[in-house]
Scaffold this motif. Structure first.
Motif, PDB file in Angstrom:
ATOM      1  N   UNK A 225     -36.168  56.034  40.884  1.00  0.00           N
ATOM      2  CA  UNK A 225     -35.475  55.502  39.759  1.00  0.00           C
ATOM      3  C   UNK A 225     -35.448  54.156  39.350  1.00  0.00           C
ATOM      4  N   UNK A 226     -35.046  53.482  40.607  1.00  0.00           N
ATOM      5  CA  UNK A 226     -35.182  51.982  40.452  1.00  0.00           C
ATOM      6  C   UNK A 226     -36.437  51.557  39.993  1.00  0.00           C
ATOM      7  N   UNK A 227     -37.351  51.693  40.756  1.00  0.00           N
ATOM      8  CA  UNK A 227     -38.724  51.247  40.747  1.00  0.00           C
ATOM      9  C   UNK A 227     -39.360  51.419  39.316  1.00  0.00           C
ATOM     10  N   UNK A 228     -38.870  52.727  38.775  1.00  0.00           N
ATOM     11  CA  UNK A 228     -39.723  53.121  37.384  1.00  0.00           C
ATOM     12  C   UNK A 228     -38.702  52.757  36.230  1.00  0.00           C
ATOM     13  N   UNK A 229     -37.452  52.185  36.535  1.00  0.00           N
ATOM     14  CA  UNK A 229     -36.585  51.956  35.697  1.00  0.00           C
ATOM     15  C   UNK A 229     -36.380  53.041  34.555  1.00  0.00           C
ATOM     16  N   UNK A 230     -36.142  54.227  35.481  1.00  0.00           N
ATOM     17  CA  UNK A 230     -35.954  55.496  34.646  1.00  0.00           C
ATOM     18  C   UNK A 230     -34.578  56.062  34.424  1.00  0.00           C
ATOM     19  N   UNK A 231     -34.239  56.450  33.318  1.00  0.00           N
ATOM     20  CA  UNK A 231     -32.888  57.128  33.273  1.00  0.00           C
ATOM     21  C   UNK A 231     -32.953  58.539  33.871  1.00  0.00           C
ATOM     22  N   UNK A 232     -32.103  58.975  34.851  1.00  0.00           N
ATOM     23  CA  UNK A 232     -32.522  60.130  35.677  1.00  0.00           C
ATOM     24  C   UNK A 232     -31.555  61.280  34.873  1.00  0.00           C
ATOM     25  N   UNK A 233     -32.317  61.660  33.904  1.00  0.00           N
ATOM     26  CA  UNK A 233     -31.784  63.087  33.150  1.00  0.00           C
ATOM     27  C   UNK A 233     -31.219  64.026  33.884  1.00  0.00           C
TER      28      UNK A 233
ATOM     29  N   UNK B  95     -27.088  53.857  39.598  1.00  0.00           N
ATOM     30  CA  UNK B  95     -27.452  54.109  38.275  1.00  0.00           C
ATOM     31  C   UNK B  95     -26.649  55.239  37.777  1.00  0.00           C
ATOM     32  N   UNK B  96     -26.923  56.310  38.286  1.00  0.00           N
ATOM     33  CA  UNK B  96     -26.124  57.791  37.829  1.00  0.00           C
ATOM     34  C   UNK B  96     -24.811  57.377  37.798  1.00  0.00           C
ATOM     35  N   UNK B  97     -24.256  56.771  38.768  1.00  0.00           N
ATOM     36  CA  UNK B  97     -22.731  56.498  39.067  1.00  0.00           C
ATOM     37  C   UNK B  97     -22.239  55.867  37.711  1.00  0.00           C
ATOM     38  N   UNK B  98     -22.873  54.716  37.140  1.00  0.00           N
ATOM     39  CA  UNK B  98     -22.506  53.997  36.146  1.00  0.00           C
ATOM     40  C   UNK B  98     -22.277  54.889  34.747  1.00  0.00           C
ATOM     41  N   UNK B  99     -23.334  55.799  34.671  1.00  0.00           N
ATOM     42  CA  UNK B  99     -23.504  56.638  33.316  1.00  0.00           C
ATOM     43  C   UNK B  99     -22.428  57.650  33.693  1.00  0.00           C
ATOM     44  N   UNK B 100     -22.078  58.130  34.648  1.00  0.00           N
ATOM     45  CA  UNK B 100     -20.946  59.244  34.797  1.00  0.00           C
ATOM     46  C   UNK B 100     -19.867  58.320  34.413  1.00  0.00           C
TER      47      UNK B 100
ATOM     48  N   UNK C 223     -23.790  44.368  22.329  1.00  0.00           N
ATOM     49  CA  UNK C 223     -24.914  44.387  23.405  1.00  0.00           C
ATOM     50  C   UNK C 223     -24.292  44.935  24.609  1.00  0.00           C
ATOM     51  N   UNK C 224     -25.315  44.944  25.483  1.00  0.00           N
ATOM     52  CA  UNK C 224     -25.129  45.501  26.885  1.00  0.00           C
ATOM     53  C   UNK C 224     -24.420  46.928  26.933  1.00  0.00           C
ATOM     54  N   UNK C 225     -24.925  47.747  26.182  1.00  0.00           N
ATOM     55  CA  UNK C 225     -24.010  48.954  25.946  1.00  0.00           C
ATOM     56  C   UNK C 225     -24.586  50.082  26.867  1.00  0.00           C
ATOM     57  N   UNK C 226     -23.649  50.213  27.793  1.00  0.00           N
ATOM     58  CA  UNK C 226     -24.345  51.509  28.749  1.00  0.00           C
ATOM     59  C   UNK C 226     -24.229  52.508  28.119  1.00  0.00           C
ATOM     60  N   UNK C 227     -25.308  53.414  28.364  1.00  0.00           N
ATOM     61  CA  UNK C 227     -25.530  54.981  27.746  1.00  0.00           C
ATOM     62  C   UNK C 227     -25.828  54.989  26.324  1.00  0.00           C
TER      63      UNK C 227
ATOM     64  N   UNK D 111     -29.875  53.013  34.646  1.00  0.00           N
ATOM     65  CA  UNK D 111     -28.904  53.166  33.849  1.00  0.00           C
ATOM     66  C   UNK D 111     -29.368  52.648  32.629  1.00  0.00           C
ATOM     67  N   UNK D 112     -28.879  53.226  31.489  1.00  0.00           N
ATOM     68  CA  UNK D 112     -29.255  52.887  30.110  1.00  0.00           C
ATOM     69  C   UNK D 112     -28.322  51.764  29.388  1.00  0.00           C
ATOM     70  N   UNK D 113     -29.012  50.540  29.064  1.00  0.00           N
ATOM     71  CA  UNK D 113     -28.254  49.410  28.598  1.00  0.00           C
ATOM     72  C   UNK D 113     -28.745  48.980  27.701  1.00  0.00           C
ATOM     73  N   UNK D 114     -28.430  48.968  26.163  1.00  0.00           N
ATOM     74  CA  UNK D 114     -29.203  48.713  24.882  1.00  0.00           C
ATOM     75  C   UNK D 114     -28.078  47.875  24.060  1.00  0.00           C
ATOM     76  N   UNK D 115     -28.778  47.388  23.204  1.00  0.00           N
ATOM     77  CA  UNK D 115     -28.126  46.590  22.034  1.00  0.00           C
ATOM     78  C   UNK D 115     -27.826  47.830  20.895  1.00  0.00           C
ATOM     79  N   UNK D 116     -26.710  47.580  20.092  1.00  0.00           N
ATOM     80  CA  UNK D 116     -26.586  48.535  18.960  1.00  0.00           C
ATOM     81  C   UNK D 116     -26.615  47.685  17.818  1.00  0.00           C
ATOM     82  N   UNK D 117     -26.960  48.158  16.495  1.00  0.00           N
ATOM     83  CA  UNK D 117     -26.678  47.245  15.206  1.00  0.00           C
ATOM     84  C   UNK D 117     -26.259  48.270  14.198  1.00  0.00           C
TER      85      UNK D 117
END
Length: 376
Positions: free
Chosen positions: A31-39, A82-87, A154-158, A204-210
């Motif tokens: 998950x870390x290597x691929x920067x993949x959100x573990x659905x 990464x799963x922990x912070x989403x939870x 900015x920096x919005x988890x999930x 984990x999913x960290x994005x900006x929102x507009x």
């Protein structure tokens, strides 16, 4: 004072520890290597009732309570941070909607969150408003039966996987009043930016929102007008207990890896764990992690009893996250060169834990909260 867990809390601990070790930990490096959100991990959390632990079953929750929640989050983070912070953020959003939302909002969103239909996002931070949460500039102007949102976060988890986001915005500029809104994906004018490339927590999913002329109904307001900052600070109090638990879980995983390595690695004709220099590093880390756990349990117990716990939550967060960083640093040092390569997990633990002293209130802000409480 009885430090024993209840039967229910122990069952949660055993169940989630088995889940994290058997399912999450084996794929955490990938998950870390691929920067993949573990659905797949989040689906499992939903199946086991771990995404709605802080509100009643009548709204789809498991109503496990703050103490059981901290235990579960600790175990999940130890397997996959990464799963922990989403939870953690999904639970925080659900609890906030339960505490401040109307009946219709609760009925609509809480079963979605606990059932894994989507994550929850908490949109407070802006490019110009980080620790100074009250300095945000996103504005919601009234327009008939609607509010129109304009601004950015900015920096919005999930943020990219959320079925609902709690968005904080100004509704009056003078005097300043901040309100909270529930915004769904797909709302016209609401856009999700690209994922951030981070040092750690890469799954984990960290994005900006507009928000550009983003029109939402007045029924989307969470709580009362002008109550936004109160809602945000209340959510962050509980969130800080969660981040402290996350740090403990990561630190315990690093300590376990370092302890096992020290038993097997031989230098100068003996296991390096027989050298006092290594023994003291392990002993110091173990002591600080246990002390952090007690601070977390104290804050969670106060919350469970519905008495004020802001100071105690900040104490738990600042101590647990800083002690956890020290423990992960020590683990890398004990493994030496092997600690610096990805064949071993401790370098990932060090990268993952670093942000825990930053998000949901920096260590400096925690000390500010504590000192203000002392001076009252």
């Amino acid at each position: 004072m009885d430090f024993r867990l209840t039967d229910e809390q122990r069952q949660v601990e055993e169940m989630v520890r088995a889940l994290a070790r058997k399912e999450f930990a084996p794929r955490a490096a990938q998950v870390d290597e691929e920067s993949r959100y573990p659905e797949e991990n989040h689906r499992r959390l939903a199946e086991l009732g771990l995404l709605g632990m802080l509100y009643p079953a009548s709204f789809g929750g498991s109503e496990a309570g703050p103490v059981a929640y901290t235990i579960a989050l600790r175990e999940v983070a130890g397997g996959c941070a990464s799963t922990g912070v989403g939870m953690a953020v999904t639970n925080m959003v659900g609890e906030t909607i339960y505490r401040f939302g109307g009946e219709e909002q609760r009925r609509k969103y809480l079963p979605m969150l606990s059932g894994g239909k989507g994550a929850g996002a908490f949109a407070l931070t802006e490019p110009g408003a980080g620790s100074d949460a009250g300095g945000l500039s996103t504005f919601a102007r009234e327009d008939g039966g609607h509010f129109v949102l304009d601004g950015s976060k900015v920096f919005i988890t999930n943020g990219a996987h959320a079925c609902v986001s709690i968005v904080l915005a100004l509704t009056q500029k003078s005097p300043r009043k901040i309100s909270a809104f529930l915004v769904e994906p797909g709302t016209p004018g609401f856009n999700v930016g690209k994922g951030e490339r981070k040092m750690g927590l890469k799954g984990s999913d960290t994005v900006s929102l507009s928000f550009e002329e983003c029109r939402i109904g007045k029924s989307a307001m969470l709580g009362s007008p002008g109550e936004g900052l109160k809602i945000a600070l209340s959510a962050l109090d509980g969130g800080r207990i969660g981040i402290a638990s996350q740090a403990i879980g990561i630190a315990r995983a690093a300590l376990s890896a370092a302890t096992e390595y020290a038993k097997d690695r031989r230098q100068f004709g003996q296991a390096i764990g027989d050298f006092q220099a290594i023994q003291w590093k392990l002993a110091d880390a173990a002591t600080e992690i246990d002390a952090a756990q007690l601070l977390v349990f104290r804050a969670a117990c106060l919350k469970e009893r519905t008495v004020p716990y802001s100071k105690e939550a900040s104490m738990a967060k600042v101590f647990a996250t800083e002690a956890g960083n020290r423990a992960c640093h020590a683990a890398v040092q004990i493994l030496g060169g092997y600690g610096y390569i990805r064949e071993y997990p401790v370098e990932r633990h060090l990268r993952d834990i670093r942000v825990t002293t930053i998000y949901e209130g920096t260590s400096e802000i925690q000390r500010l909260v504590i000192s203000r409480a002392l001076n009252r």
